[in-house]
Write an enzyme that holds these catalytic residues in place. Structure first.
Site, PDB file in Angstrom:
ATOM      1  N   PRO A   1     -25.319  -1.408 -10.109  1.00 49.36           N
ATOM      2  CA  PRO A   1     -26.305  -0.443  -9.601  1.00 49.36           C
ATOM      3  C   PRO A   1     -26.902  -0.932  -8.290  1.00 49.36           C
ATOM      4  O   PRO A   1     -27.208  -2.109  -8.123  1.00 49.36           O
ATOM      5  CB  PRO A   1     -27.355  -0.393 -10.719  1.00 49.36           C
ATOM      6  CG  PRO A   1     -27.213  -1.695 -11.445  1.00 49.36           C
ATOM      7  CD  PRO A   1     -25.758  -2.060 -11.360  1.00 49.36           C
TER       8      PRO A   1
ATOM      9  N   TYR B   1       0.862  -1.185   0.000  1.00 45.38           N
ATOM     10  CA  TYR B   1       0.000   0.000   0.000  1.00 45.38           C
ATOM     11  C   TYR B   1       0.894   1.230   0.000  1.00 45.38           C
ATOM     12  O   TYR B   1       1.299   1.740   1.040  1.00 45.38           O
ATOM     13  CB  TYR B   1      -0.895   0.034   1.239  1.00 45.38           C
ATOM     14  CG  TYR B   1      -1.955  -1.032   1.326  1.00 45.38           C
ATOM     15  CD1 TYR B   1      -2.327  -1.801   0.223  1.00 45.38           C
ATOM     16  CD2 TYR B   1      -2.629  -1.261   2.525  1.00 45.38           C
ATOM     17  CE1 TYR B   1      -3.318  -2.759   0.315  1.00 45.38           C
ATOM     18  CE2 TYR B   1      -3.627  -2.222   2.621  1.00 45.38           C
ATOM     19  CZ  TYR B   1      -3.962  -2.964   1.523  1.00 45.38           C
ATOM     20  OH  TYR B   1      -4.949  -3.915   1.625  1.00 45.38           O
TER      21      TYR B   1
ATOM     22  N   LEU C   1     -18.004  -1.633   1.504  1.00 39.83           N
ATOM     23  CA  LEU C   1     -18.823  -0.474   1.150  1.00 39.83           C
ATOM     24  C   LEU C   1     -18.883  -0.237  -0.350  1.00 39.83           C
ATOM     25  O   LEU C   1     -19.580   0.684  -0.792  1.00 39.83           O
ATOM     26  CB  LEU C   1     -18.280   0.785   1.842  1.00 39.83           C
ATOM     27  CG  LEU C   1     -18.352   0.803   3.369  1.00 39.83           C
ATOM     28  CD1 LEU C   1     -17.753   2.087   3.912  1.00 39.83           C
ATOM     29  CD2 LEU C   1     -19.794   0.647   3.836  1.00 39.83           C
TER      30      LEU C   1
ATOM     31  N   PHE D   1     -13.711  -4.351   0.868  1.00 37.42           N
ATOM     32  CA  PHE D   1     -14.637  -3.764  -0.112  1.00 37.42           C
ATOM     33  C   PHE D   1     -16.088  -3.871   0.356  1.00 37.42           C
ATOM     34  O   PHE D   1     -17.005  -4.016  -0.450  1.00 37.42           O
ATOM     35  CB  PHE D   1     -14.488  -4.430  -1.483  1.00 37.42           C
ATOM     36  CG  PHE D   1     -13.218  -4.085  -2.219  1.00 37.42           C
ATOM     37  CD1 PHE D   1     -12.420  -3.025  -1.817  1.00 37.42           C
ATOM     38  CD2 PHE D   1     -12.811  -4.827  -3.308  1.00 37.42           C
ATOM     39  CE1 PHE D   1     -11.245  -2.718  -2.485  1.00 37.42           C
ATOM     40  CE2 PHE D   1     -11.644  -4.529  -3.998  1.00 37.42           C
ATOM     41  CZ  PHE D   1     -10.861  -3.469  -3.582  1.00 37.42           C
TER      42      PHE D   1
END
Length: 291
Positions: free
Chosen positions: A223, A66, A217, A215
Site C-alpha cells: 500500500p 520480451y 513506478l 519497476f
C-alpha cells in the site's frame, strides 16, 4: 553536485562515450502489458516507440525474452525504428532462458549467453550492441558469475558489444565483475516505495556508473501512502507517477529511469517527468515515506 544540478542535468555519458537523455524507455511492455499476455496491438506499440523517440528518448532497454506469441520487443523495435536514428542507444539483457511457449528455463551458461547476444544482434539488425547486461537471479543459483561475465567480456573484445552491465547485482558481484571487465551500467529494482539495496546506487554514484532502475513506478503489492504523494503532485501540476520519476532523477546524476508502457498518453507523461523540479522540502517528505 547539488540536488538541483542532479535534477536539471538532461543527459548522462553512458560508459564515458554515449550521451543519453536521462529519461529512457523500457520495452518490456511493448508485446503485452503483462508478460503472460494478452498481446498488444502491434501498431499501437509501434506508435509508442515512435513517439518516445520524437520526445527525445535515445536510450531504449530491451531483451530477446520480451515476447508474447509471435510479437517481440526486439522485432517491434527493428520494424519501427530501423534504420535507427543517429545516437540511439539500444541496451539489451541476457541471462534468463525463456522457451517459445513462454515458460522459463534454467539460467543461460556461457555458451548460451553468447548465442543470445548473436540472436539479439540479428533481431535488432545491428552489428554491435551498445550495452549488454548480464541479468542475474536474485539470490544467485545460476552458476559462477566470473565464467558468465567473462563470456560477455570476450564478445566485447571481439567488437560485438560496446559496453557491459549487470542487472540484479549486489556490490560484491559488481566488484567481482569489474575484475574481469569494465561495468558501464547497473540495472536494479529501485523506486520510491522499494529501495532494497541503496549501497549499489551509492557505489555507482561514486564510480560514475549508470544506475538504471526497473519497476520504478510499481507498488509491488505494498500500500502506498498516497496523501503526501498526491499533495506534492498537485503542487507541481503533475501526476503521482511523474513525481516518482522526478524523485528518482533527484537521487543521483547517474540515475537513468526506463519507465515502460504500451500507452501513448503514458509515454508522453513519463517523458515529461524529466522537466519536474522537486524542491528540497518535497524531497525530504518523499525520502521519509515508508519503503
Amino acid at each position: 553536485m547539488t540536488t538541483t544540478d542532479q535534477q536539471t542535468s538532461p543527459t548522462f555519458l553512458l560508459g564515458g562515450d554515449l550521451p543519453v537523455a536521462r529519461m529512457g524507455f523500457g520495452a518490456m511492455r511493448l508485446p503485452a502489458r503483462e508478460i503472460a499476455g494478452p498481446a498488444n496491438d502491434p501498431e499501437t506499440s509501434a506508435a509508442v516507440l515512435r513517439r518516445a523517440v520524437e520526445l527525445g528518448v535515445n536510450h531504449i532497454d530491451t531483451a530477446w525474452f520480451y515476447f508474447h506469441g509471435g510479437l517481440s520487443a526486439n522485432g517491434l523495435i527493428h520494424r519501427t525504428l530501423h534504420p535507427y536514428p543517429e545516437h540511439l542507444v539500444l541496451a539489451a539483457k541476457v541471462g534468463p532462458v525463456r522457451n517459445p511457449d513462454g515458460s522459463w528455463g534454467p539460467p543461460a551458461g556461457p555458451r548460451e549467453l553468447a548465442a543470445d547476444v548473436h540472436r539479439t544482434l540479428r533481431e535488432l539488425g545491428r552489428d554491435r550492441l551498445d550495452l549488454v547486461y548480464l541479468r542475474l537471479q536474485p539470490g544467485g543459483g545460476e552458476g559462477p558469475l566470473a565464467d558468465r561475465f567473462a563470456a560477455l567480456a570476450a564478445l566485447r573484445e571481439e567488437g560485438l558489444i560496446r559496453h557491459l552491465g549487470l542487472s540484479n547485482t549486489t556490490t560484491e558481484q559488481l566488484a567481482q565483475a569489474q575484475r574481469i571487465a569494465p561495468v558501464a551500467a547497473v540495472q536494479n529494482q529501485y523506486g520510491l516505495f522499494h529501495r532494497p539495496d541503496p549501497a549499489v546506487l551509492d557505489a555507482c554514484t561514486r564510480q560514475g556508473i549508470a544506475y538504471v532502475p526497473f519497476f520504478s513506478l510499481e507498488t509491488l503489492g505494498r500500500p502506498e501512502p498516497t496523501e503526501p504523494l498526491h499533495r506534492i503532485a498537485a503542487r507541481h501540476e503533475a501526476t503521482p507517477a511523474q513525481i516518482k520519476l522526478a524523485w528518482m532523477l533527484a537521487q543521483s546524476p547517474v540515475v537513468l529511469p526506463i519507465p515502460g508502457t504500451s500507452s501513448l498518453p503514458h509515454v508522453e507523461e513519463n517523458t515529461a517527468a524529466a522537466t519536474v523540479r522537486l524542491a528540497e522540502p518535497d524531497l525530504t517528505m518523499l525520502n521519509a515515506l515508508p519503503h
